[in-house]
Write a protein that holds these residues in place. Structure first.
Motif, PDB file in Angstrom:
ATOM      1  N   GLY B 111     -28.091  -0.314 -22.082  1.00 16.84           N
ATOM      2  CA  GLY B 111     -28.087  -0.153 -20.879  1.00 16.84           C
ATOM      3  C   GLY B 111     -27.448   0.580 -20.207  1.00 16.84           C
ATOM      4  O   GLY B 111     -27.146   1.650 -20.737  1.00 16.84           O
ATOM      5  N   THR B 112     -27.037   0.340 -18.989  1.00 14.19           N
ATOM      6  CA  THR B 112     -26.308   1.506 -18.118  1.00 14.19           C
ATOM      7  C   THR B 112     -25.147   0.623 -17.509  1.00 14.19           C
ATOM      8  O   THR B 112     -24.943  -0.480 -17.558  1.00 14.19           O
ATOM      9  N   HIS B 113     -24.204   1.481 -16.898  1.00 12.10           N
ATOM     10  CA  HIS B 113     -22.900   0.964 -16.498  1.00 12.10           C
ATOM     11  C   HIS B 113     -22.102  -0.076 -17.306  1.00 12.10           C
ATOM     12  O   HIS B 113     -21.612  -1.139 -17.053  1.00 12.10           O
ATOM     13  N   LEU B 114     -22.154   0.217 -18.930  1.00 13.74           N
ATOM     14  CA  LEU B 114     -21.765  -0.870 -19.778  1.00 13.74           C
ATOM     15  C   LEU B 114     -20.187  -0.619 -19.648  1.00 13.74           C
ATOM     16  O   LEU B 114     -19.449   0.391 -19.623  1.00 13.74           O
ATOM     17  N   GLN B 115     -19.483  -1.651 -19.810  1.00 15.24           N
ATOM     18  CA  GLN B 115     -18.001  -1.860 -19.590  1.00 15.24           C
ATOM     19  C   GLN B 115     -17.356  -2.712 -20.773  1.00 15.24           C
ATOM     20  O   GLN B 115     -17.812  -3.807 -21.068  1.00 15.24           O
ATOM     21  N   LEU B 116     -16.295  -2.177 -21.794  1.00 14.72           N
ATOM     22  CA  LEU B 116     -15.870  -3.112 -22.511  1.00 14.72           C
ATOM     23  C   LEU B 116     -14.484  -3.555 -22.164  1.00 14.72           C
ATOM     24  O   LEU B 116     -13.894  -2.678 -21.593  1.00 14.72           O
ATOM     25  N   ARG B 117     -14.285  -4.757 -22.583  1.00 14.88           N
ATOM     26  CA  ARG B 117     -13.170  -5.191 -22.246  1.00 14.88           C
ATOM     27  C   ARG B 117     -12.634  -5.929 -23.358  1.00 14.88           C
ATOM     28  O   ARG B 117     -13.328  -7.127 -23.771  1.00 14.88           O
ATOM     29  N   VAL B 118     -11.543  -5.642 -23.960  1.00 12.85           N
ATOM     30  CA  VAL B 118     -10.886  -6.471 -25.075  1.00 12.85           C
ATOM     31  C   VAL B 118      -9.549  -7.164 -24.513  1.00 12.85           C
ATOM     32  O   VAL B 118      -8.517  -6.293 -24.474  1.00 12.85           O
ATOM     33  N   PRO B 119      -9.722  -8.319 -24.291  1.00 10.33           N
ATOM     34  CA  PRO B 119      -8.749  -9.029 -23.647  1.00 10.33           C
ATOM     35  C   PRO B 119      -7.222  -8.704 -24.606  1.00 10.33           C
ATOM     36  O   PRO B 119      -7.093  -8.892 -25.760  1.00 10.33           O
ATOM     37  N   GLY B 120      -6.026  -8.356 -23.904  1.00 13.26           N
ATOM     38  CA  GLY B 120      -4.807  -7.984 -24.660  1.00 13.26           C
ATOM     39  C   GLY B 120      -4.736  -6.652 -25.073  1.00 13.26           C
ATOM     40  O   GLY B 120      -3.643  -6.494 -25.629  1.00 13.26           O
ATOM     41  N   ALA B 121      -6.022  -5.999 -25.163  1.00 10.23           N
ATOM     42  CA  ALA B 121      -5.853  -4.663 -25.883  1.00 10.23           C
ATOM     43  C   ALA B 121      -5.819  -3.615 -24.902  1.00 10.23           C
ATOM     44  O   ALA B 121      -6.446  -3.744 -23.759  1.00 10.23           O
ATOM     45  N   GLU B 122      -5.322  -2.443 -25.323  1.00 12.72           N
ATOM     46  CA  GLU B 122      -5.197  -1.525 -24.449  1.00 12.72           C
ATOM     47  C   GLU B 122      -6.023  -0.220 -25.003  1.00 12.72           C
ATOM     48  O   GLU B 122      -6.173  -0.163 -26.473  1.00 12.72           O
ATOM     49  N   LEU B 123      -6.520   0.637 -24.384  1.00 12.71           N
ATOM     50  CA  LEU B 123      -7.293   1.826 -24.878  1.00 12.71           C
ATOM     51  C   LEU B 123      -6.140   2.854 -25.357  1.00 12.71           C
ATOM     52  O   LEU B 123      -5.537   3.283 -24.652  1.00 12.71           O
ATOM     53  N   THR B 124      -6.096   3.016 -26.769  1.00 10.51           N
ATOM     54  CA  THR B 124      -5.196   3.874 -27.136  1.00 10.51           C
ATOM     55  C   THR B 124      -5.864   5.499 -27.665  1.00 10.51           C
ATOM     56  O   THR B 124      -5.093   6.377 -27.637  1.00 10.51           O
ATOM     57  N   HIS B 125      -7.239   5.411 -27.874  1.00  8.95           N
ATOM     58  CA  HIS B 125      -7.566   6.633 -28.494  1.00  8.95           C
ATOM     59  C   HIS B 125      -9.073   7.089 -27.890  1.00  8.95           C
ATOM     60  O   HIS B 125      -9.838   5.781 -27.844  1.00  8.95           O
ATOM     61  N   GLN B 126      -9.570   8.064 -27.478  1.00 11.05           N
ATOM     62  CA  GLN B 126     -10.685   8.396 -26.802  1.00 11.05           C
ATOM     63  C   GLN B 126     -11.148   9.658 -27.061  1.00 11.05           C
ATOM     64  O   GLN B 126     -10.176  10.819 -26.973  1.00 11.05           O
TER      65      GLN B 126
END
Lengths: 119, 177
Positions: B111-126
């Motif tokens: 789709g478009t404008h997809l967003q991932l949320r992982v409760p309690g987790a942080e984005l550490t690498h990208q």
């Protein structure tokens, strides 16, 4: 040679098949999308070697290998998997796997592993 | 144990190259939110401790599947399967760095404008990669070590909201190839 490639990903089954051909292996090649399907095929078809993924729905690769041996099917078996910790390698070896190759892999990796397995 | 940005990029490039037959190159950004994209997520650990997500522009995912299957117009199931398998490979490599045992099957959505949320987790690498004009974003979200309830409350009151939202990242719900 008659291979069976077991992987829930159609794309990965095609990559394994393509890599087998690049490595110089010819002949028939059957496919299965999970361990349960592979077990049924192995019971009814004559196979020379089985190349299987580990992490699959229905029945995973290690359960397939154990089920094959329990059923008295001694066809050579190797894993091509995205996860290969030392513990998994030990588990695979104990169950009778000839090799464990990590994805991504090359034609040389597969060719070397199959040669080492006597294929 | 952890993974570095370089290791995450290397394994993603290797996996993509196995499918495409050509290596994508590092670039400045992944898919724009409004672009049609496909995303694949694999969770690591039981209970989940980390999640690897790949989000790629749709033409790149179509090319992935077309290259492997040898067809011009692969079916949606096949394009989802191809990106799911790339995510599986990347997650398998990350898993060995994190020292976790369990790994989920890939979850794929488009789709478009997809967003991932992982409760309690942080984005550490990208990291972002490009192939021709098409783009791919690979992300690793990690949960921090569990803290005592009192410490968690103190941290929450000191930091304000603990929820973390990452830009241009996919939602978790979707089909499993």
């Amino acid at each position: 040679m008659r291979f069976m490639i077991v992987d829930d990903s159609k794309a990965m089954r095609m990559i394994v098949l393509r890599t087998l051909r690049q490595a110089g292996f010819e002949g028939d090649c059957l496919e299965a999308a999970n361990g349960a399907e592979a077990l049924e095929i192995a019971k009814s078809e004559q196979l020379d070697f089985i190349i299987s993924d580990w992490n699959m729905p229905e029945m995973d690769g290690i359960a397939l290998l154990k089920a094959l041996r329990t059923a008295g099917i001694t066809t050579g078996f190797g894993f091509v998997t995205s996860e290969s910790t030392p513990q998994m390698r030990e588990l695979a070896e104990d169950a009778g796997a000839r090799f464990v190759i990590s994805k991504p892999f090359s034609a040389d990796d597969l060719s070397g592993a199959l040669s080492g397995a006597g294929v | 144990m952890s993974v570095t940005d370089a290791e995450l990029i290397d394994v993603t490039v290797e996996a993509m190259t196995m499918f495409l037959g050509a290596a994508p190159r590092p670039c400045d950004r992944g898919p724009a939110p409004a672009e049609a994209m496909v995303s694949a997520t694999v969770q690591l650990g039981d209970p989940p401790r980390a999640a690897v997500t790949l989000a790629a522009t749709t033409p790149l995912v179509v090319e992935l599947a077309a290259c492997v299957l040898g067809v011009d117009e692969p079916h949606d199931d096949d394009t989802h399967d191809a990106l799911g398998e790339v995510a599986n490979i990347v997650a398998g490599a990350v898993k060995s760095h994190l020292g976790v045992i369990a790994m989920s099957l890939p979850t794929v959505t488009s789709g478009t404008h997809l967003q991932l949320r992982v409760p309690g987790a942080e984005l550490t690498h990208q990291a972002a990669l490009c192939h021709d004009e098409e783009r791919l974003l690979v992300q690793l979200h990690e949960r921090q070590e569990q803290t005592e309830p009192t410490a968690r409350l103190r941290a929450a009151s000191a930091d304000g909201s603990r929820r973390h939202r990452s830009p241009a990242s996919p939602h978790r719900e979707g089909s499993t190839p």
